[in-house]
Scaffold this motif. Structure first.
Motif, PDB file in Angstrom:
ATOM      1  N   UNK G  14       0.837  -1.204   0.000  1.00  0.00           N
ATOM      2  CA  UNK G  14       0.000   0.000   0.000  1.00  0.00           C
ATOM      3  C   UNK G  14       0.871   1.254   0.000  1.00  0.00           C
ATOM      4  N   UNK G  15       1.863   1.225   0.890  1.00  0.00           N
ATOM      5  CA  UNK G  15       2.717   2.417   0.990  1.00  0.00           C
ATOM      6  C   UNK G  15       3.514   2.605  -0.303  1.00  0.00           C
ATOM      7  N   UNK G  16       4.017   1.486  -0.823  1.00  0.00           N
ATOM      8  CA  UNK G  16       4.770   1.610  -2.082  1.00  0.00           C
ATOM      9  C   UNK G  16       3.889   2.203  -3.180  1.00  0.00           C
ATOM     10  N   UNK G  17       2.715   1.649  -3.277  1.00  0.00           N
ATOM     11  CA  UNK G  17       1.784   2.141  -4.310  1.00  0.00           C
ATOM     12  C   UNK G  17       1.492   3.616  -4.127  1.00  0.00           C
ATOM     13  N   UNK G  18       1.222   3.984  -2.858  1.00  0.00           N
ATOM     14  CA  UNK G  18       0.903   5.384  -2.583  1.00  0.00           C
ATOM     15  C   UNK G  18       2.072   6.274  -2.965  1.00  0.00           C
ATOM     16  N   UNK G  19       3.276   5.774  -2.665  1.00  0.00           N
ATOM     17  CA  UNK G  19       4.453   6.594  -2.985  1.00  0.00           C
ATOM     18  C   UNK G  19       4.591   6.772  -4.492  1.00  0.00           C
ATOM     19  N   UNK G  20       4.335   5.697  -5.221  1.00  0.00           N
ATOM     20  CA  UNK G  20       4.376   5.841  -6.676  1.00  0.00           C
ATOM     21  C   UNK G  20       3.359   6.879  -7.151  1.00  0.00           C
ATOM     22  N   UNK G  21       2.184   6.800  -6.570  1.00  0.00           N
ATOM     23  CA  UNK G  21       1.147   7.772  -6.951  1.00  0.00           C
ATOM     24  C   UNK G  21       1.631   9.185  -6.648  1.00  0.00           C
ATOM     25  N   UNK G  38       2.816  13.282 -19.148  1.00  0.00           N
ATOM     26  CA  UNK G  38       2.156  12.027 -19.471  1.00  0.00           C
ATOM     27  C   UNK G  38       3.012  10.830 -19.070  1.00  0.00           C
ATOM     28  N   UNK G  39       4.314  11.003 -19.170  1.00  0.00           N
ATOM     29  CA  UNK G  39       5.191   9.912 -18.747  1.00  0.00           C
ATOM     30  C   UNK G  39       4.916   9.564 -17.298  1.00  0.00           C
ATOM     31  N   UNK G  40       4.872  10.597 -16.492  1.00  0.00           N
ATOM     32  CA  UNK G  40       4.664  10.363 -15.062  1.00  0.00           C
ATOM     33  C   UNK G  40       3.315   9.691 -14.812  1.00  0.00           C
ATOM     34  N   UNK G  41       2.283  10.247 -15.427  1.00  0.00           N
ATOM     35  CA  UNK G  41       0.938   9.745 -15.146  1.00  0.00           C
ATOM     36  C   UNK G  41       0.777   8.309 -15.612  1.00  0.00           C
ATOM     37  N   UNK G  42       1.269   8.038 -16.820  1.00  0.00           N
ATOM     38  CA  UNK G  42       0.947   6.734 -17.372  1.00  0.00           C
ATOM     39  C   UNK G  42       1.835   5.629 -16.793  1.00  0.00           C
ATOM     40  N   UNK G  43       2.904   5.978 -16.161  1.00  0.00           N
ATOM     41  CA  UNK G  43       3.754   4.919 -15.602  1.00  0.00           C
ATOM     42  C   UNK G  43       3.613   4.818 -14.104  1.00  0.00           C
ATOM     43  N   UNK G  44       4.102   5.842 -13.418  1.00  0.00           N
ATOM     44  CA  UNK G  44       4.044   5.790 -11.967  1.00  0.00           C
ATOM     45  C   UNK G  44       2.598   5.699 -11.480  1.00  0.00           C
ATOM     46  N   UNK G  45       1.763   6.432 -12.126  1.00  0.00           N
ATOM     47  CA  UNK G  45       0.357   6.431 -11.709  1.00  0.00           C
ATOM     48  C   UNK G  45      -0.258   5.055 -11.844  1.00  0.00           C
ATOM     49  N   UNK G  46      -0.084   4.468 -12.996  1.00  0.00           N
ATOM     50  CA  UNK G  46      -0.674   3.157 -13.229  1.00  0.00           C
ATOM     51  C   UNK G  46      -0.075   2.120 -12.280  1.00  0.00           C
ATOM     52  N   UNK G  47       1.207   2.172 -12.162  1.00  0.00           N
ATOM     53  CA  UNK G  47       1.845   1.192 -11.286  1.00  0.00           C
ATOM     54  C   UNK G  47       1.358   1.373  -9.849  1.00  0.00           C
ATOM     55  N   UNK G  48       1.291   2.636  -9.445  1.00  0.00           N
ATOM     56  CA  UNK G  48       0.857   2.899  -8.073  1.00  0.00           C
ATOM     57  C   UNK G  48      -0.512   2.328  -7.793  1.00  0.00           C
ATOM     58  N   UNK G  49      -1.438   2.637  -8.624  1.00  0.00           N
ATOM     59  CA  UNK G  49      -2.802   2.163  -8.349  1.00  0.00           C
ATOM     60  C   UNK G  49      -2.871   0.647  -8.471  1.00  0.00           C
ATOM     61  N   UNK G  50      -2.108   0.104  -9.434  1.00  0.00           N
ATOM     62  CA  UNK G  50      -2.124  -1.351  -9.587  1.00  0.00           C
ATOM     63  C   UNK G  50      -1.604  -2.037  -8.336  1.00  0.00           C
ATOM     64  N   UNK G  51      -0.508  -1.529  -7.808  1.00  0.00           N
ATOM     65  CA  UNK G  51       0.076  -2.145  -6.618  1.00  0.00           C
ATOM     66  C   UNK G  51      -0.884  -2.056  -5.437  1.00  0.00           C
ATOM     67  N   UNK G  52      -1.540  -0.947  -5.320  1.00  0.00           N
ATOM     68  CA  UNK G  52      -2.468  -0.787  -4.192  1.00  0.00           C
ATOM     69  C   UNK G  52      -3.665  -1.729  -4.328  1.00  0.00           C
ATOM     70  N   UNK G  53      -4.089  -1.898  -5.553  1.00  0.00           N
ATOM     71  CA  UNK G  53      -5.197  -2.821  -5.766  1.00  0.00           C
ATOM     72  C   UNK G  53      -4.774  -4.239  -5.383  1.00  0.00           C
ATOM     73  N   UNK G  77      -3.443  -1.840 -17.171  1.00  0.00           N
ATOM     74  CA  UNK G  77      -2.234  -1.913 -17.979  1.00  0.00           C
ATOM     75  C   UNK G  77      -2.577  -1.869 -19.461  1.00  0.00           C
ATOM     76  N   UNK G  78      -3.735  -2.350 -19.766  1.00  0.00           N
ATOM     77  CA  UNK G  78      -4.169  -2.324 -21.158  1.00  0.00           C
ATOM     78  C   UNK G  78      -4.588  -0.918 -21.581  1.00  0.00           C
ATOM     79  N   UNK G  79      -5.257  -0.253 -20.680  1.00  0.00           N
ATOM     80  CA  UNK G  79      -5.850   1.032 -21.073  1.00  0.00           C
ATOM     81  C   UNK G  79      -4.910   2.217 -20.883  1.00  0.00           C
TER      82      UNK G  79
END
Ligand code: NA
Ligand code: NA
Lengths: 139, 532, 125, 118, 158, 794, 117
Positions: G14-21, G38-53, G77-79
């Motif tokens: 959770x913390x890792x994901x939040x930090x990525x976000x 867009x680089x930031x949003x599409x990578x760190x953002x996606x990874x962050x939310x994915x990890x938290x999920x 990851x697809x979208x």
């Protein structure tokens, strides 16, 4: 938005979303979800499909005019409540048919039919709006 | 899963007594229109079959409403709780004389509009939903008249509102879009105010059933104060908007003249009256103390509305716009009845509502025929209609006198009742306003008659002569003779005459409707008797 | 529990009304969208608030064993959301068509139905 | 209860709160970007990001309360967030090509910024 | 159409996944639903999916997850620098893959990997325009992609 | 004395003309103008029916008959037969018979003759219903019907603007008066609780006791004065001469215009004999008499001369009724009878002259006596009666009325002087109308004049002779007609002994002689008199008739101004007004009735909950401060997103779910729509306007916040939700209570809701698909062009 | 014991994901132009939310939840790249220029002349 990338992936996304929408529809009675949300998801799926692949292909795909689907949903929803007439009960009194099918309990009920009606209404109407708006863009 | 049941005392939750087949009449109007509407929509592309199906369902609706009214007269107030859930938990449709009567009259008007529409709505209009809109509009109208649940009332309001949007924009003329923008936004605000009020009412009482609310309000120490006073004010504002009362009537003159005339006819007949109905239902049944508290305000609004409408009518050149203001003037009369609040006043308001539904619809249809025959809605461009068709002139004259409240037509009786009630309540100025508004209406209608019918031709026609109508679209009487416009116009005019000459039936019904509201015991018993 | 949300609702209403008093139809529509949210939250709050517990019955029970959020306002709001969304969609498209046909989204310039140079009514007999 | 279990539950609780705090900060930052723009695509990116963080937020709340049913909302959110972004992208494209006054103004500003060496 | 059949099976499995119930009845139901869902997109479904490449696909997926983590990490490193010193740029990547599905996959993978973002595909599908957040040497980046994802994709789908 | 109840024949007699009205067009189509003969049978039979009442009524009996009409509101179709109503009924049906015949001849060959007969019969029935009406409401209905039929008849020659104007004028003036009368009747009903005239007359002080005498008096006068053309409402009557002459003869002299007088006489026992009554009525009546005669002298058109003298005569009747002095009342009754006979006859004669000679301008007529001898004879008889010369009923009437005015203890002298002056002038007119066209050298007329057909001359002859016969049978006349009618006026049984020849050389006789002498002098000076009056009127240059036009124009103009003020056509104004009232609605009642909340406590939210609220606020601000609409749209998503999170925080997953979906779709649709809009980039609102709207918005927000706080501070009744929780699974088989409410407990709401969704879809389809008629704006076509380019580019 | 491990793992994720976000958000603020953001949003953002999920799935330890979480992550990851791609393409086509630091712009040649709008 006719980019190869989007157009290639959109049909699969659409299929996945439609699937998910039915899932949301059917579990609504016990978990968050239901016909309306399901319908919205399915309508979004159609919208994405339309944006990616063009409205004409969506229209061909669903065969019926979305408004007809919607009207049928309303018809179904209203009719679902009429069943209780034959049992001497008030309008929309729920009728349940619960049976066992290979160990899985299956419940058919008028509220479910009603919820399916809701689903169809929403898919049809919102889908129609989205498609009509998209179409306008191109013609 | 929940299949295997737990032991539950069903009687604590559901109405277990069998429901008589006849009681299904309660839900029949909403059901018939909904099924008919969706069917017509499925038949969207079959523009020949659609009118037949639509008119058929509308006819069925009239019959169902008639049967319902007869049943209510025989059995008293009827309640059906949807899904059999006991009131106040489930949604109750509670039909009293008022609801059944208005529902019937409304459906007659809709039927007439359906037939009239067969003549004036082209295939595009049919394809894009005239009949579905009309039928579902009636779902909303009948639902609103019959429901006994305040939130459910909101839902029906929305149904009829969105249907009216559809009808309003049908045809997509530029002027229609303009009208629809104003109509749309202003009405939406009104509905939202209603919803806000309903939410607050729920927050105060925790219930939504009207009968339950009425009981709970009556049990309060001071039932017109505190937050309830705000709710009452919001409701009044919201319904006054729906009813197009001054000073929140803008949407009506801005839009009623823009759509196809048959649509205007339906609107003029039904929409504002639903607002009046809601005012009566809410302020007489549920919040009688607030009605008393607000009665001076309502009186003031009534007077202003009466005069705005009448003066507005006089200021118009375009017949449909003129008629729109007359709708408003009529609302003023009904508001006057609500302001006074006695049984006589309420029954006068109810009778007036019925009269107004019929006569305003008929007048718009007549305006449509005038346009067909004279090629215009403009008083300056019309003329010679008396020569063209004496029968139609007679019909118009009857309607003109009726809307002015002159005897022996339907408008006279409720006017007398309302003036009587106002005088008896010591509000002579209110009664006077009704009379003055009627006088100005006479002038307005007289001017239409003089210009469009008696004058030999358009403005500028030499004295003593007839002039051919210049507009190319004008049809002759012969061309119109087989048209579907005559039947509905005839039915409505006949009703106007009938209720004028034989008012007893309407008087009895409206008195019964009013006393059922003022003394709601029968209503309450019907709702809460469902258990037993 | 309700106070904070109530004040927020008040803010929503304020902004909605402010926007609805705009001259541009699009802004009015934004106001209408916000108004819808405000009304929905108002109904929701009128059923009183409770933190987090959804009105779901656990799989092994026949009725909730703890205090849950009030389900009725949720159902009402759900209905209201759907309705206000439908209206919003309609009005939006209406605005678009009006813009197309009337050439403006300024509501005060939409004067076709009630023209500014309204004819004076005919005099004479 | 072993000390590990005790630690674990305290750890989780603290972790959830910390991540909620982080997410809240992220929210505010994103909203700030949405407000600031300067261009429409910037705002859309921010909105897209808002949805992503929202999903994380839902996950955190789900863990906090034990109501895992929120996961479906999260999935749906991902789905519709995508839809919104697509719609906006399409909007930017079409309006931009059509020479929308607002977008042209923004584009000119971006060119100016570039020329100013920013 | 065996590929359609496979997709259908996949959809049924997906159904099982989302419902969390892999009972036969549920999967059968998912199959039926998938059938319906596929019907919707029957025109767009080519014959590009082959089940036998599934294994290689998993390999690709793992690579991809690795790259994604790396990418996010690089973003973190970049934005947390006290002073951001970058040389962004849009480079033209000459495509070897030419099928829609492959191009799409490549573009998506590029987007999700460090410092790169697919912006556009040329109309003749020969060039993929890629925005790079820091591209001191464009050719090196192009080579990286060529030898990385593109080759993997060719392995999986050819 | 309670009235005796009789059978329904009398009711049928009232309805018979209506039946005749229905068949008249058909009959006329078959028999042409000869349909007059069978049609005249209807009033003749009615006349016959009412002769049956003469005897009993003269003995002081009264009768009622009633049929329930609208019993729920106490309205009966009922008649009250007494001396007054019998007299009127006889006049209406008797003269009616002659008029129908006359109309047969007068409109011979007219395409709309059938319609004309219909209107006449409608009027006849209405008039009978009026004078016999016992129930106040049904009496009023017939009263209004006479106005309506009068409207139709005056406008019969509808292509002429003057006819239309006169018709509308008559309708408005008499209709306006009708409203006053209605108000009076309703006041009477609500104040006394009685609705039947016969009952009211049974207790004469009933109205005076209510304390509402003054308003009732004024309102009754409003009805009576307009109907009976009293100054200053007299102007409509001469204009009504636009109607075909049978109408003038029947409605506008013999019957309808007397309805007002009838009303005053009828109400005399209830309202009369008060200071107010004996002051106001004689005043108005006297002025009307003088104005009427003076204006009559001014005219040269036969019909107009007669019309103004009718005004004068009505004034005289009102004046006499206003004295409440028994002898004067007797004079009034007698004069009423006499006037109906001679004036009806004279009108018909004027019509015959017009019909046969082609003009009715008295200056262009002369020497017709040889061509039209019978008409001349009838004219002489009628004119003598009108002049008040023996041996005619007019003479007796004048004698009695002078007796009354002279003996009146009130302003007897003044009234007498007015009466003398008026009568003298009437003599002038009588001579001018009846003698001038026939005597002197023959004047060339537009048509070659010869005697009219029997249909045209029967009426005048019969009426003139009746005037003579009634005078010779003076004793019987007094006994059978005047006495009973007088009884109705005074409320007590009276028997009247009349003589044709004065029994002594008394004041009335002297007054009569003076009148005649004065009249003859004035007649010789007629032309000079006429030009004098004309110059005086020209100097005034204004009259109520002109005033009417000004009033109508004024009303219409005022309407236009007020309507433009109220209905500005400006949407922002509309919205502002609505929200101002919303602000009032949410602030004022709560403030006035103590609906304000207590000071709220700081809620115990967790930090992230505060965070979400904060984001919502930021979202709102973002929408507000957005410089362009596009930015605002994107910002809109933020607040919607926050709302969804709020729903989630408070245990509403379904709501949260839906909110996310709906919010996104809203934004999507917004984006789709906006793609087509080429908006001006910035939104400008001037600072004062922004402050004003800000204040309104804050007021609305504040009011709602306070109310909502006050509500949520109260305890909440969870009965409904408890019920749903209890039975959601056990009976409705669902664990998601919200969903069970939606599809089952309150499924009906949802049914309505999906109807809304369907309709919204259809609305949008209709909006987008239906093509607007070709007149597209320039702006739009350029946008389209751009769009086309854009799609090609893609 | 397992429960404790699960809690620790999910808390950490959770913390890792939040930090990525958070990182993604900071990127959104600090990076210079929309393409870089867009680089930031599409990578760190996606990874962050994915990890938290996934953290939630771990915490639930319920197959139904886990499969759904994985399905959700796959979906993101697809979208995510598609939306980034679409937005970038749209922004570029609309004419938004990258910031001045941008070294090379291979697409610049393909820009259509502005001003027909
Ligand atoms: Na709404
Ligand atoms: Na995303």
């Amino acid at each position: 938005m006719r980019t190869i990338i989007f157009r290639t992936i959109a049909p699969f996304l659409t299929a996945l979303m439609v699937l998910f929408s039915v899932f949301v529809l059917l579990r609504g009675h016990n978990e968050p979800g239901g016909g309306f949300i399901g319908g919205l998801i399915a309508a979004s799926a159609l919208a994405i499909f339309g944006i990616a692949c063009g409205v004409a292909s969506v229209r061909r795909a669903i065969y019926f005019h979305p408004m007809s689907v919607s009207a049928f949903g309303l018809f179904l929803g209203a009719l679902a409540g009429v069943l209780s007439f034959f049992k001497g009960q008030a309008f929309m009194t729920s009728q349940w048919l619960i049976f066992d099918f290979f160990g899985v309990e299956i419940a058919l009920s008028t509220p479910m039919v009603f919820d399916i009606g809701v689903y169809l209404v929403v898919v049809g109407a919102i889908g129609s709006i989205a498609l009509a708006l998209e179409e306008r863009e191109i013609d | 899963m929940a299949g295997s049941s737990v032991s539950v005392d069903l009687t604590q939750a559901m109405a277990t007594a069998p429901v008589a087949a006849g009681d299904w009449l309660v839900v029949a109007p909403a059901l018939i229109t909904m099924l008919g509407g969706s069917l017509c929509l499925m038949l969207r592309k079959n523009t020949d079959l659609q009118p037949k199906v639509g008119i058929g369902f509308l006819g069925l609706l009239v019959l169902a409403n008639l049967a319902l009214l007869i049943r209510v007269l025989d059995h008293g107030v009827i309640t059906m709780v949807m899904g059999s859930w006991l009131p106040p938990f489930g949604i109750a449709f509670t039909v009293d004389t008022l609801g059944a009567m208005l529902s019937l009259i409304g459906s007659v008007v809709a039927f007439c509009a359906g037939v009239f529409g067969a003549a004036t709505i082209d295939s595009t209009g049919r394809r894009y939903g005239f009949y579905p809109f009309l039928l579902l509009l009636m779902t909303g109208v009948c639902g609103a008249f019959l429901t006994g649940d305040i939130f459910n009332l909101y839902v029906w309001f929305e149904v009829l509102l969105i249907s009216s949007y559809g009808l309003l924009v049908l045809g997509n003329d530029r002027i229609q879009l303009d009208g629809a923008v104003k109509y749309g936004v202003l009405n939406l605000v009104g509905t939202n105010l209603f919803l806000i009020g309903t939410g607050m009412l729920y927050g105060i009482f925790g219930t939504l059933n009207m009968a339950d609310l009425a009981q709970k309000v009556a049990a309060l120490e001071d039932p017109a104060s505190g937050t309830l006073a705000t709710v009452a004010a919001l409701y009044f504002l919201a319904f006054a908007m729906k009813a197009a009362a001054f000073p929140v009537n803008f949407w009506l003159p801005a839009s009623y003249h823009t759509p196809n005339v048959v649509v205007s006819a339906v609107f003029a007949g039904l929409l504002t009256k639903v607002g009046v109905y809601a005012l009566i239902r809410v302020f007489v049944l549920i919040l009688p103390a607030s009605r008393g508290y607000l009665s001076d305000v309502i009186s003031l609004v009534a007077v202003a509305t009466l005069l705005t409408g009448a003066f507005g009518a006089l200021a118009q050149t375009e017949i449909r716009r003129l008629l729109g203001y007359l709708v408003i003037a009529g609302i003023g009369s009904m508001l006057a009845g609500i302001a006074v609040g006695s049984t006589l006043a309420i029954s006068g308001a109810i009778f007036y509502a019925v009269h107004s539904i019929i006569v305003m619809t008929a007048l718009y249809m007549a305006a449509g025929v005038m346009e067909m025959m004279g090629g215009s809605y403009d008083l300056r461009k019309l003329g010679g209609l008396y020569q063209k068709s004496a029968a139609f002139a007679a019909v118009f004259l009857v309607l003109a006198f009726a809307v002015s409240g002159l005897p022996p037509f339907s408008g006279f009786w409720p006017k007398v009742m309302l003036v009587d009630a106002a005088f008896s309540d010591g509000r002579s100025w209110l009664g006077a306003a009704i009379l003055v508004s009627g006088f100005l209406t006479t002038l307005a209608m007289g001017r239409i008659w003089i210009f469009a019918f008696w004058r030999g031709g358009p403005e500028g026609t030499p004295d003593g002569q007839t002039a051919p109508v210049t507009a190319g679209t004008a049809l002759s009487e012969a061309q119109l003779s087989g048209s579907a416009v005559w039947l509905p116009l005839g039915i409505l005019t006949a009703l106007v005459i009938y209720f004028g000459l034989q008012p007893e039936w309407m008087l009895e019904l409206s008195t019964q409707g009013a006393s059922g509201l003022v003394e709601p015991l029968g209503y309450l018993r019907s709702v809460f008797g469902v258990q037993g | 529990m309700e106070t904070g949300v109530v004040i927020l609702i008040g803010l929503f209403f304020t902004v909605a009304v402010y926007l609805m008093l705009s001259q541009q139809l699009v802004r009015m529509l934004l106001g209408i969208a916000i108004l819808g949210n405000a009304v929905n939250m108002l109904i929701f709050t009128n059923g009183r608030l409770i933190r987090e517990v959804p009105p779901l019955i656990p799989e092994h029970l026949y009725s909730p064993d703890v205090a849950t959020a009030n389900p009725l306002p949720q159902a009402l709001v759900l209905t209201a959301i759907v309705i206000s969304f439908s209206f919003f969609a309609f009005l939006l498209v209406l605005a678009f068509r009006a813009y197309q046909e009337l050439g403006t989204d300024g509501v005060n310039e939409m004067r076709l139905a009630e023209p500014e140079d309204d004819q004076t009514p005919p005099q004479g007999y | 209860m072993t000390s590990l279990e005790a630690f674990a539950s305290v750890f989780l609780d603290v972790a959830v709160r910390i991540s909620l705090a982080i997410l809240t900060v992220s929210f505010v930052i994103i909203v700030f970007r949405t407000l600031k723009g300067p261009s429409l695509p910037d705002r859309v990116v921010a909105l897209d990001m808002l949805v992503a963080v929202g999903i994380g937020f839902i996950a955190a709340i789900g863990i906090l309360t034990g109501y895992y049913l929120y996961i479906d909302i999260a999935i749906t959110l991902g789905l519709v967030g995508f839809l919104a972004t697509v719609a906006f992208a399409r909007f930017v494209l079409n309006r931009g090509v059509a020479g929308d006054k607002t977008i042209v103004a923004e584009v000119e500003e971006s060119i100016k910024r570039r020329e100013a060496g920013q | 159409m065996t590929s359609l059949f496979l997709v259908n099976i996949l959809l049924a499995l997906a159904w099982g996944a989302v419902t969390g119930n892999f009972s036969e009845v549920n999967l059968a139901f998912g199959f039926v639903l998938g059938l319906g869902a596929l019907y919707l997109i029957r025109e767009q479904v080519g014959t590009t999916l082959y089940f036998k490449r599934f294994a290689k696909g998993i390999g690709l997926a793992l690579l991809f997850v690795y790259e994604l983590v790396l990418s996010a990490w690089r973003v973190a490193v970049i934005v947390l620098q006290p002073r951001i010193k970058l040389q962004p740029g849009i480079i033209a990547f000459p495509l070897t893959v030419d099928r829609d599905f492959e191009i799409t996959m490549l573009a998506n993978l590029i987007t999700l990997t460090p410092g790169t973002l697919s912006v556009d595909v040329s109309d003749d599908r020969k060039i993929l325009y890629v925005h790079c957040i820091d591209v001191p040497d464009p050719q090196a980046t192009i080579d990286d992609i060529k030898n990385g994802f593109e080759r993997k994709i060719l392995e999986v789908f050819r | 004395m309670t009235p005796a109840v009789i059978d329904d024949t009398t009711l049928l007699a009232v309805l018979a003309p209506f039946a005749a009205a229905v068949v008249a067009p058909a009959l006329t189509r078959w028999f042409k103008h000869n349909a007059a003969w069978p049609l005249a049978l209807v009033p003749a039979l009615i006349f016959l029916h009412f002769t049956g009442f003469i005897g009993p009524v003269s003995e002081g009996e009264t009768f009622v008959a009633a049929k329930a009409w609208a019993p729920s509101y106490g309205v009966n179709f009922s008649v009250y037969v007494d001396g007054l109503s019998t007299l009127f009924a006889l006049l209406i049906s008797g003269i009616g018979t002659l008029i129908i015949l006359y109309a047969g001849g007068y409109l011979k060959g007219h395409v709309q003759q059938g319609r004309f007969f219909s209107f006449l019969f409608l009027f006849m029935g209405s008039m009978l219903g009026l004078v016999l009406g016992n129930n106040l409401i049904s009496l009023f209905i017939f009263w209004e019907l006479t106005s309506i039929t009068s409207f139709l008849l005056i406008g019969f020659d509808n292509l002429r603007a003057a006819s239309r104007r006169a018709a509308l004028q008559a309708l408005l003036v008499t209709g306006g008066g009708g409203l006053a009368l209605l108000a009076a009747f309703i006041l009477i009903i609500s104040a006394t609780g009685e609705i039947e005239m016969s009952v009211l007359l049974g207790s004469p002080d009933i109205i005076k006791d209510t304390g509402l005498y003054l308003p009732i008096f004024i309102l009754v006068l409003g009805g009576a004065f307009t109907k009976s053309a009293q100054f200053p409402f007299h102007f409509w009557l001469p204009n009504a001469m636009e109607a075909p002459t049978p109408v003038s003869a029947y409605l506008h002299s013999a019957t309808m215009v007397k309805a007002g007088v009838y009303l005053l006489m009828r109400m005399h026992p209830l309202l009369g004999d008060t200071v107010l009554w004996t002051t106001v009525l004689p005043l108005f009546g006297g002025v009307t008499l003088l104005v009427g005669t003076v204006l009559a002298v001014r005219q040269t058109d036969l019909k107009l001369m007669l019309a103004y003298t009718t005004v004068a005569s009505l004034g005289l009747l009102v004046m006499l009724t206003g004295t409440s002095y028994e002898k004067a009342l007797e004079g009034a009754v007698l004069y009423l009878l006499a006037h109906s006979l001679f004036k009806g006859g004279l009108f018909m004669i004027a019509g015959t002259i017009d019909h046969e000679a082609g003009t009715r301008d008295v200056t262009k007529l002369g020497g017709l006596r040889t061509a039209m001898p019978i008409t001349f004879a009838a004219a002489c008889l009628a004119a003598l009666s009108m002049s008040g010369l023996p041996p005619f009923i007019g003479f007796i009437a004048k004698e009695v009325l002078y007796y009354g005015t002279w003996g009146w203890p009130g302003a007897g002298l003044a009234v007498t002087l007015v009466a003398v002056a008026g009568n003298a002038l009437m003599l002038v007119i009588a001579a001018a109308v009846a003698l001038k066209p026939f005597l002197g050298p023959k004047v060339e007329t537009p048509k070659h004049a010869h005697e009219g057909p029997v249909l045209l001359i029967a009426g005048p002859v019969v009426l003139s002779l009746t005037g003579l016969v009634l005078a010779f049978m003076a004793h019987t006349t007094g006994l059978l007609f005047v006495g009973p009618a007088l009884s109705s006026l005074t409320g007590e049984f009276k028997q009247i002994d009349l003589h044709l020849w004065p029994t002594s050389f008394n004041a009335p006789l002297i007054l009569s002689i003076i009148t005649v002498g004065l009249g003859i002098v004035l007649y010789t000076q007629l032309d000079r008199l006429r030009s004098l009056i004309a110059s005086v009127l020209a100097a005034i240059g204004w009259g109520p008739d002109k005033g009417f036009d000004q009033v109508v124009r004024g009303i219409v103009g005022f309407s236009g101004r007020i309507t433009r003020l109220v209905q500005t056509g400006n949407m922002q104004t509309y919205m502002t007004v609505i929200f101002v009232f919303t602000a009032i609605a949410v602030l004022l009642p709560g403030y006035l009735t103590g609906g304000l909340p207590e000071m709220p406590e700081m809620p115990e939210y967790r930090f992230y909950e505060w965070g979400i609220l904060f984001i919502a606020v930021l979202g709102l601000i973002a929408v507000l401060v957005a410089k362009t609409r596009l930015t605002a749209i994107v910002s809109l998503g933020i607040q919607g997103f926050a709302v969804a999170l709020i729903f989630m925080m408070f245990g509403a997953p379904d709501l949260s779910f839906t909110q996310f979906m709906v919010e996104t779709l809203s934004v999507v649709i917004l984006a789709l729509v906006m793609t087509r809009l080429n908006l001006m980039p910035s939104d400008h609102r001037s600072t004062p306007a922004a402050i004003l709207t800000g204040i309104i918005a804050c007021a609305v927000g504040l009011g709602l916040t306070l109310t909502l706080l006050a509500i949520t501070q109260q305890p909440f009744d969870t009965r409904l939700s408890d019920f749903f929780a209890q039975f959601s699974r056990s009976i409705a088989h669902g664990r998601n209570i919200v969903n069970v409410i939606i599809v089952d407990f309150r499924g009906f709401d949802t049914l309505g809701e999906i109807a809304v969704v369907v309709l919204a879809g259809l609305c949008v389809l209709a909006l987008i698909r239906v093509r607007t008629k070709p007149d597209k704006t320039v702006e739009d076509s350029t946008t389209d062009a751009v769009q086309t380019q854009a799609s090609e580019a893609r | 014991m397992t429960a404790a491990v699960i809690e620790i793992i999910s808390g950490t994720m959770l913390i890792i994901g939040a930090l990525f976000a958070l990182v993604a958000s900071i990127g959104l603020i600090r990076l210079k132009d929309v393409y870089m953001r867009m680089h930031a949003a599409s990578k760190a953002g996606t990874l962050g939310s994915g990890v938290m999920l996934l953290a939630m799935a771990v915490h639930a330890s319920d197959l139904a939840i886990v499969t759904r979480a994985i399905a959700g992550v796959v979906f993101f990851l697809l979208t995510a790249p598609i939306s980034a791609h679409l937005l970038a393409k749209a922004a570029y086509a609309a004419g938004y220029r990258p910031c001045a630091d941008t070294k090379e712009d291979a697409l610049a040649a393909s820009i259509r002349p502005k001003g027909q709008g």
